[in-house]
Scaffold this active site. Structure first.
Site, PDB file in Angstrom:
ATOM      1  N   SER A   1       0.869  -1.189   0.000  1.00 21.84           N
ATOM      2  CA  SER A   1       0.000   0.000   0.000  1.00 21.84           C
ATOM      3  C   SER A   1       0.896   1.226   0.000  1.00 21.84           C
ATOM      4  O   SER A   1       1.505   1.560   1.006  1.00 21.84           O
ATOM      5  CB  SER A   1      -0.886   0.006   1.251  1.00 21.84           C
ATOM      6  OG  SER A   1      -1.839  -1.019   1.172  1.00 21.84           O
TER       7      SER A   1
ATOM      8  N   LYS B   1      -7.462   1.992  -2.323  1.00 20.84           N
ATOM      9  CA  LYS B   1      -7.002   1.618  -0.976  1.00 20.84           C
ATOM     10  C   LYS B   1      -7.007   2.834  -0.047  1.00 20.84           C
ATOM     11  O   LYS B   1      -7.445   2.744   1.105  1.00 20.84           O
ATOM     12  CB  LYS B   1      -5.594   1.003  -1.054  1.00 20.84           C
ATOM     13  CG  LYS B   1      -4.960   0.638   0.293  1.00 20.84           C
ATOM     14  CD  LYS B   1      -5.636  -0.539   0.972  1.00 20.84           C
ATOM     15  CE  LYS B   1      -5.145  -0.755   2.399  1.00 20.84           C
ATOM     16  NZ  LYS B   1      -3.993  -1.623   2.534  1.00 20.84           N
TER      17      LYS B   1
ATOM     18  N   LYS C   1       0.811   5.745   8.178  1.00 21.75           N
ATOM     19  CA  LYS C   1       1.454   5.709   6.853  1.00 21.75           C
ATOM     20  C   LYS C   1       0.430   5.902   5.736  1.00 21.75           C
ATOM     21  O   LYS C   1       0.632   6.703   4.818  1.00 21.75           O
ATOM     22  CB  LYS C   1       2.173   4.371   6.662  1.00 21.75           C
ATOM     23  CG  LYS C   1       2.829   4.228   5.298  1.00 21.75           C
ATOM     24  CD  LYS C   1       2.956   2.780   4.865  1.00 21.75           C
ATOM     25  CE  LYS C   1       1.623   2.192   4.470  1.00 21.75           C
ATOM     26  NZ  LYS C   1       1.713   0.868   3.830  1.00 21.75           N
TER      27      LYS C   1
END
Lengths: 297, 297
Positions: free
Chosen positions: A98, A173, A241
């Site tokens: 990701s 995502k 993140k």
């Protein structure tokens, strides 16, 4: 089956994912720099071991990367002894990490110059569904490249969807991670308000779960908050993140995300408090601290 | 069946709710000050008509109020010719309006001084479920009063839950409305980011709906955003009222709600833009305006 898959990044997610590829009968080449345990485990399951990403690429038809963030992917793919050095034209890199969509596009451009195709194909579902082979894959790339990789992805996932061009998988995502982060904050505001008002948060949860407030996250995380069980799950530092990538992307393209930015700061405060390794549902603690009360059964 | 129910507030919700009480066989007394149509409709269905809340109370065992907010409830219950003037000891007031929990407690105290019991019993579900008699009722009050009213509430609802003392029903309702408001903002940030990144929001919705971001609100409202259908539904101005009650309550008891406050300001901006009567999913427009793009199929 003649397809050989290279797999780089045998962490919490990558190890069970690569094992499912072996189970599906694919020849596997792995390498690992961080720790040797998972590499030996895969070797015992029949994988070949290579010393570098370059050597992995040289022996593979498709190389999958499953790494923490874009700097690691860039190092493994474009760095010294990287995938690009061992790649021959026709190789496909499937980056299942990701990372920021713009980083995916940059990688794809560098690879295209060497005749290497790429998909970005991040997943949702976490370790249990990685083990069960029931992840959800959100992919970006050319339709014909996606079609070629589809059976391989299906060996690790129950849902594999092509969203758009390279980078689109990571956009989906990020959209997912934004909704999850903000919904965790929503659940926290609601349950802490109830507790502070002297009402059992457990009964409020029961009363609202069947209505418009109900969903997968409320079902999964409200019980963790009420039971004070903050073992991961999904680590807070990883959600930081993802939100950093969302905000960076949003700033680049011009899409203000005021609530995502606010939740990011809450998560940062919890990380400063030493909770980076806890499950992201520990966000409720931020509100509990402000209101001086605990949400519990 | 000998129980007579007084019903005050024959609006979009109250009219079908009171009709379901008639269907269940309860004797009904109604009064209406705002418009006469619903009163005549209920009379045709067999309800008696009274001129004032006082007269409704004098003829009833249980009085139900279903009104916009606490000033209206206070006027009808405690004002001139109000319920309290016609009430005899043993009457139960069931306030099904969505109001501030502290207003519920204040009402209950004033009624208790006259021997009148009270439940706060706000609902979720909206007009379609009011018509079907499948609302969710979140109640606050004494267990024995709740038990006495349970069959009456069940004639209008599929789920009837006692959450705690008087006011607890409205605390649960506010918790619900906070989660719904913040989740609408979450969906908006996610889909607008995707659109601005050049990815089909429709495909992102398809990719994420089965995972942790999935839930009743995403299923109900993302299609409205994508189809640009902002007819209510649940009116934005009513969500503003609920968030105002949530913030007032939170400030009174000391429970900061930073994201609820932010979404409140977004809804206010849309109301200024003339969208108070639109469905609350029109919140996506706030983000679309900032990012200069539309989320659509």
């Amino acid at each position: 089956m003649n397809t050989t898959i290279g797999f780089i990044g045998l962490g919490i997610m990558g190890k069970p994912m690569s094992k499912n590829l072996r189970k599906a009968g694919y020849a596997l080449v792995v390498c690992g720099h961080v720790n040797k345990g998972p590499v030996e485990e895969l070797a015992a399951a029949g994988a070949r071991i290579a010393d570098t990403p370059r050597q992995v690429a040289a022996q593979s038809d498709i190389v999958i990367t499953m790494l923490p963030n874009s700097p690691q992917v860039e190092q493994v793919v474009l760095g010294k002894n990287g995938v690009i050095e061992g790649a021959r034209p026709g190789l496909v890199l499937v980056d299942m990490s990701s990372i920021a969509p713009l980083a995916s596009r940059k990688l794809a451009a560098a690879l295209a110059a060497r005749g290497v195709e790429m998909l970005d194909a991040p997943v949702s579902g976490g370790e249990p569904r990685a083990i069960d082979g029931t992840l959800s894959v959100m992919a970006g790339g050319k339709k014909e490249v996606f079609d070629r990789c589809y059976p391989v992805l299906k060996a690790m996932a129950s849902s594999v969807v092509l969203i758009g061009a390279v980078g689109a998988g990571n956009v989906a995502k990020l959209a997912n991670q934004i909704i999850v982060a903000l919904n965790l904050a929503a659940i926290s505001e609601a349950l802490v308000l109830a507790a502070k008002a002297g009402v059992e948060p457990q009964l409020v949860f029961q009363a609202i779960r069947g209505g418009m407030a109900g969903g997968a996250l409320l079902e999964a995380k409200a019980p963790l908050m009420l039971d004070r069980k903050f073992d991961p799950g999904f680590r807070l530092k990883l959600h930081i993140k993802d939100l950093a990538n969302a905000l960076e992307t949003a700033h680049d393209i011009g899409a203000p995300l005021p609530l995502t930015a606010s939740v990011m700061e809450m998560l940062q405060a919890l990380k400063v408090d030493g909770l980076g390794e806890a499950d992201h549902s520990v966000l409720v603690r931020y509100y509990e601290k402000m209101s001086k009360i605990e949400v519990k059964r």
